[in-house]
Scaffold this motif. Structure first.
Motif, mmCIF file in Angstrom:
data_model
loop_
_atom_site.group_PDB
_atom_site.id
_atom_site.type_symbol
_atom_site.label_atom_id
_atom_site.label_comp_id
_atom_site.label_asym_id
_atom_site.label_seq_id
_atom_site.Cartn_x
_atom_site.Cartn_y
_atom_site.Cartn_z
ATOM 1 N N VAL A 233 0.836 -1.203 0.000
ATOM 2 C CA VAL A 233 0.000 0.000 0.000
ATOM 3 C C VAL A 233 0.874 1.257 0.000
ATOM 4 O O VAL A 233 0.626 2.214 -0.744
ATOM 5 N N GLY A 236 2.567 1.521 -3.283
ATOM 6 C CA GLY A 236 1.536 1.803 -4.280
ATOM 7 C C GLY A 236 1.119 3.259 -4.271
ATOM 8 O O GLY A 236 0.851 3.849 -5.324
ATOM 9 N N VAL A 241 -0.784 4.082 -7.883
ATOM 10 C CA VAL A 241 -1.583 3.029 -8.500
ATOM 11 C C VAL A 241 -3.022 3.130 -7.991
ATOM 12 O O VAL A 241 -3.303 3.764 -6.980
ATOM 13 N N VAL A 242 -3.928 2.496 -8.716
ATOM 14 C CA VAL A 242 -5.337 2.458 -8.315
ATOM 15 C C VAL A 242 -5.456 1.689 -7.000
ATOM 16 O O VAL A 242 -4.855 0.625 -6.847
ATOM 17 N N PRO A 243 -6.224 2.181 -6.027
ATOM 18 C CA PRO A 243 -6.990 3.429 -6.008
ATOM 19 C C PRO A 243 -6.257 4.562 -5.307
ATOM 20 O O PRO A 243 -6.896 5.473 -4.775
ATOM 21 N N TYR A 245 -4.070 6.800 -6.547
ATOM 22 C CA TYR A 245 -3.428 7.706 -7.500
ATOM 23 C C TYR A 245 -4.090 9.080 -7.580
ATOM 24 O O TYR A 245 -3.591 9.969 -8.284
ATOM 25 N N TRP A 296 -1.837 -9.362 -6.070
ATOM 26 C CA TRP A 296 -2.572 -8.119 -6.296
ATOM 27 C C TRP A 296 -1.898 -7.216 -7.330
ATOM 28 O O TRP A 296 -2.545 -6.319 -7.882
ATOM 29 N N ILE A 297 -0.625 -7.403 -7.570
ATOM 30 C CA ILE A 297 0.126 -6.437 -8.376
ATOM 31 C C ILE A 297 -0.393 -6.360 -9.802
ATOM 32 O O ILE A 297 -0.620 -5.265 -10.347
ATOM 33 N N VAL A 300 -4.030 -4.773 -10.141
ATOM 34 C CA VAL A 300 -3.934 -3.349 -9.800
ATOM 35 C C VAL A 300 -3.237 -2.589 -10.921
ATOM 36 O O VAL A 300 -3.635 -1.470 -11.285
ATOM 37 N N ALA A 303 -5.645 -2.131 -13.894
ATOM 38 C CA ALA A 303 -6.647 -1.114 -13.574
ATOM 39 C C ALA A 303 -6.028 0.278 -13.591
ATOM 40 O O ALA A 303 -6.659 1.256 -14.036
ATOM 41 N N THR A 304 -4.785 0.394 -13.122
ATOM 42 C CA THR A 304 -4.097 1.693 -13.127
ATOM 43 C C THR A 304 -3.889 2.194 -14.545
ATOM 44 O O THR A 304 -4.123 3.377 -14.845
ATOM 45 N N GLY A 331 1.041 1.937 -14.688
ATOM 46 C CA GLY A 331 0.267 0.718 -14.869
ATOM 47 C C GLY A 331 0.917 -0.235 -15.855
ATOM 48 O O GLY A 331 0.969 -1.455 -15.628
#
Length: 546
Positions: A233, A236, A241-243, A245, A296-297, A300, A303-304, A331
């Motif tokens: 986190v 990130g 990165v999302v969410p 950013y 998760w990378i 994520v 999506a980013t 992303g």
């Protein structure tokens, strides 16, 4: 490290990229005008410009020397204070660290040249803060300890807080408040994650952690997983990165042009930290119990990239569009990282170097265009014609083609390598769809922006009117063009650069060689230049040839 340096200097080379900007920053403070008032003709300002530029040039030279050493399979370890790892502070320069150092100074040098055109006169301590920023960036890339990664994070963030409001203005102060609050929260979370890791393993040295994480008991595994997720986190947020950013577009769009250009490397600190921590410490060798964050990378990252390019399409100004394209590029980079194969990681590193340089150049180009459009500035609406349509238009075309990934530029090569690395993997349809879609929509958005900026001229304004009569200086044009042309150079030298990133990806997987170099020898503060990476998990003993 190399014949170009005397032995006494080569022995301390790994620490010099950190010491040089810190000493330069202190000198800048000494040269600050005692009254606090500066002007373009201030003799102290001219001296600060010359010294700062010279320091950045020397920093680039030192970074290149470290990269040459890394390319010769030397993993340099520098122990400060003669304390052996993992008890003391240790700096480690491998292929990845050297690549990031070169990238930092390749951006810093033209950005400083651009800022010397007038932006550095808008505040007292621009050059000192800029050098402290370089110190934090360099330290983050060479540290071999998680706590010192936190320390260098704070150094570069404190400098960035003030650089963000350089030139003042209500919009910058508002963006700065959000930036400060979010990063302070991330710093607190970073400390919690680091504390949990220390409680479970008894060390924060990255090489030592790579060995101890796999030995954590099943009862302690949930705490270890929580620490891994917390660090993901934190990194990130730094990478945007999302969410996490939402802070970036406004912050980067409101910053002064040279500051925003330097900030192009800031998100890559987060990307670097994800690569370093989640491949070395929480990678496959750590066992299934420590690999909670890694799955998760990739989602994520995809999506980013998708939301970043949609934000660029919806932007009403060029600065905000480039800021969203920064998010989209992160992303794409993390999509390669999230595949967790050497081929994909190599492609991601190649694309990261290209995208960082080009986006830094685009932030400078935005101001050049905005300064010639009168009250409209960089807003995407019809305005008076610019004074240098050919020069700025061609630069815009080059930047757009590079970011969108058109052949034969390195953006195309990097994305092609990422797509090729995903072939045959379960995630291939998702990676191909997002990477190709991001490239196409980026091209659409930048084509629309270029049409408005250069062709949508207000009918009631005569071409070449008084407001657009003055063009940008050769200094500003050259600084911006140097960053944009760096992509062309990367395309020309694509083969050796790809070999370097291939070797970097393989080196990152060899945790035994890294741990042996950092922990295996007893030594002083001098760099361990006799411990080359061999690609087989072994470290060559001093004085012995393979």
């Amino acid at each position: 490290m190399t014949a170009l340096l005397p032995p006494w200097l080569a022995a301390h080379l790994p620490v010099l990229p950190v010491l040089l900007p810190s000493l330069t920053a202190m000198l800048m403070l000494v040269l600050c005008h005692p009254s606090g008032e500066i002007g373009h003709d201030d003799i102290r300002l001219r001296w600060r410009r010359h010294i700062s530029m010279a320091s950045a040039a020397i920093g680039l030279f030192l970074a290149v020397q470290l990269m040459i050493g890394a390319h010769e399979d030397v993993l340099a370890v520098y122990r400060l204070g003669d304390w052996p790892a993992p008890f003391g502070i240790v700096l480690v320069v491998d292929r990845l660290s050297a690549l990031m150092l070169v990238l930092v100074y390749l951006i810093a040098l033209p950005v400083l040249w651009y800022a010397a055109g007038g932006w550095d006169a808008h505040g007292r301590h621009f050059h000192a803060l800029f050098q402290f920023q370089l110190m934090g960036l360099s330290g983050a890339f060479v540290t071999g300890d998680l706590f010192n990664l936190f320390v260098f994070f704070e150094v570069l963030l404190i400098a960035s807080y003030v650089l963000l409001v350089h030139g003042q203005g209500e919009a910058r102060y508002k963006a700065g408040v959000h930036y400060v609050v979010l990063n302070l929260a991330a710093s607190a979370l970073f400390l919690v994650g680091v504390a949990l890791l220390y409680a479970m393993t008894g060390t924060l040295n990255m090489a030592d952690l790579s060995l101890r994480v796999a030995k954590v008991s099943a009862e302690q595994a949930p705490v270890l997983q929580a620490a891994a997720l917390m660090l993901l986190v934190v990194f990130g947020l730094k990478a945007a990165v999302v969410p996490l950013y939402m802070w970036l577009p406004r912050t980067y769009a409101e910053a002064a042009a040279p500051v925003a250009a330097l900030f192009a490397i800031m998100t890559k600190v987060g990307v670097y930290s994800i690569v370093r921590v989640h491949t070395m410490i929480f990678g496959a060798q750590a066992g299934a119990s420590a690999q909670t964050a890694e799955p998760w990378i990739l989602p994520v990252a995809l999506a980013t990239g998708a939301l970043g390019v949609l934000g660029a399409l919806a932007s009403n100004s060029m600065a905000r569009m480039v800021a969203y394209l920064t998010v989209a590029s992160v992303g794409t980079i993390l999509a390669g990282v999230g595949l967790f194969t050497p081929q994909a990681l190599s492609a991601a590193l190649y694309y990261m170097a290209h995208s960082t340089l080009v986006i830094a150049g685009l932030f400078l180009l935005v101001e050049l265009v905005a300064s010639q459009r009168g009250a409209a500035q960089d807003h995407l609406r019809p305005a008076q014609p610019v004074a240098q349509p050919v020069a700025l238009g061609l630069m815009m075309l080059l930047g757009a083609a590079s970011v969108a990934g058109l052949p034969p530029l390195p953006g195309f090569l990097g994305k092609l390598m990422i797509l090729d690395s995903a072939a045959g993997l379960p995630a291939q349809p998702w990676v191909w769809s997002v990477v190709l879609g991001v490239g196409f929509l980026t091209l659409v958005g930048l084509a629309r922006a270029g049409t408005i900026l250069f062709w949508s001229v207000l009918p009631d304004l005569p071409k070449g009117g008084a407001a657009s009569a003055s063009g940008s200086s050769p200094r500003l044009i050259a600084a911006t063009l140097s960053l944009l042309l760096a992509g062309v150079v990367m395309a020309v030298f694509a083969s050796p650069l790809k070999r370097y990133t291939d070797a970097t990806a393989e080196q990152l997987r060899d945790h035994a060689a890294y741990a042996a170099a950092v922990l295996g020898s007893q030594g002083g503060t001098r760099a361990e230049t006799a411990r080359p990476y061999t690609g087989s998990g072994a470290v060559t003993p001093p004085g012995k040839k393979e």
